[in-house]
Design an enzyme around this catalytic site. Structure first.
Site, mmCIF file in Angstrom:
data_model
loop_
_atom_site.group_PDB
_atom_site.id
_atom_site.type_symbol
_atom_site.label_atom_id
_atom_site.label_comp_id
_atom_site.label_asym_id
_atom_site.label_seq_id
_atom_site.Cartn_x
_atom_site.Cartn_y
_atom_site.Cartn_z
ATOM 1 C CE LYS A 69 -4.442 -1.323 1.896
ATOM 2 N NZ LYS A 69 -5.442 -0.954 2.902
ATOM 3 C CG ASP A 106 -8.514 1.301 2.790
ATOM 4 O OD1 ASP A 106 -9.244 0.450 2.250
ATOM 5 O OD2 ASP A 106 -7.288 1.148 2.918
#
Ligand code: ATR
Length: 278
Positions: A69, A106
């Site tokens: 990420k 997210d």
């Protein structure tokens, strides 16, 4: 123009347990859309090379998971403001002009999940307690601030990591000593667990919860098990509880829309698609 089917996927390592393929394939079937979504296991050293290859194979974008990420940001040609703020990407879009866009959904997933489980909730309408100061906490705090939170109380076992987040986000985030975390949850509107405590195979959830009031909305980003010890105890205290599986489902919505052009619905069938693959 190419008439290839749109392909998308998720890259990570290990990737075998990812539930994203089951979810995206469920939505593809449900909306009768052409295309496919697959899991790519990619080693850290190979990430940049693989990502540059994927568009040449007809891949329109990928979700990014552990451990890529943060590295995904460096590979991208453009990074959205929210991905920059979080310092991590969970989505790479391969644009028609050949450039790679990094984004992070997210925070969207976190907020959409609580709004769905606790109608009328907004981060700005009261103090929020956050447990944990890892990568997940960073994304959650960015989302809470985006939704108007001005009073976030952050407790972490390792205090220095909480202090780093205070420095990153400013005075809207105040550090509370871990030993006082049990007291801090007594006067907040929202409690968020971003630690791994309570996750299957991880440490037990060990925080005194006696101070919890029924007005507090409690959410856990852990979703294995679905009803974590924190959520069970919060429910017993009369709180509205929101499980972490919904965050996984909701963060996939904008990604699926970017990949396949249709905004999918998070409903029981989508939850079942993810659970039945577990
Ligand atoms: P993620 O990126 O998912 O947030 P992480 O960066 O490993 O994962 O962070 C895990 C979080 O869970 C951290 O806040 C960690 O606390 P430390 O910073 O002190 O390590 C927290 N955590 C893990 N096990 C814990 C335990 N047994 N008690 C309290 N906190 C714990």
């Amino acid at each position: 123009m190419t008439d290839r089917l749109p392909l998308a996927g998720v890259i990570g390592r290990p990737i075998g347990h990812s539930r994203s393929p089951a979810l995206h394939r469920h939505w593809l079937a449900r909306y009768g859309l052409p295309g496919d979504y697959t899991a790519f296991e990619v080693a850290e050293d190979d990430l940049a090379e693989v990502v540059r290859m994927l568009p040449k194979m007809g891949v329109v974008g990928v979700n990014v998971t552990v451990p890529h990420k943060v590295a995904a940001l460096a590979i991208a040609d453009r990074v959205t403001d929210r991905a920059t703020l979080v310092g991590a990407a969970n989505l790479l879009i391969f644009q028609a002009d050949g450039r790679i866009l990094a984004d992070n959904t997210d925070g969207y997933g976190f907020l959409a999940n609580i709004r769905a489980g606790a109608p009328g909730w907004s981060a700005g309408s009261g103090p929020v307690a956050v447990l944990g100061a890892g990568g997940a906490a960073r994304g959650v705090i960015a989302a809470l601030i985006e939704d108007g939170a001005t009073d976030i109380r952050l407790a972490n076992r390792t205090r220095t990591k909480a202090e780093a987040l205070h420095r990153a986000f400013g005075n809207k985030v105040q550090v509370v000593d871990w030993h006082h975390a049990g007291e801090m949850i007594g006067d907040v509107q929202t409690l968020v667990n971003t630690t791994t405590m309570g996750m299957t195979g991880a440490a037990e959830f060990r925080l005194p919860l006696d101070a919890l009031r029924p007005e507090t909305v409690v959410t856990d980003i852990v979703y294995t098990p679905l009803r974590t010890p924190l959520l069970e105890r919060a429910e017993a205290a009369g709180c509205v509880t929101v499980d972490g599986l919904g965050m996984l489902l909701h963060q996939a919505v904008p990604a699926f829309e970017r990949f396949f052009g249709t905004r999918p619905e998070v409903d029981d069938a989508a939850r079942q698609a993810v659970l039945s693959d577990a």
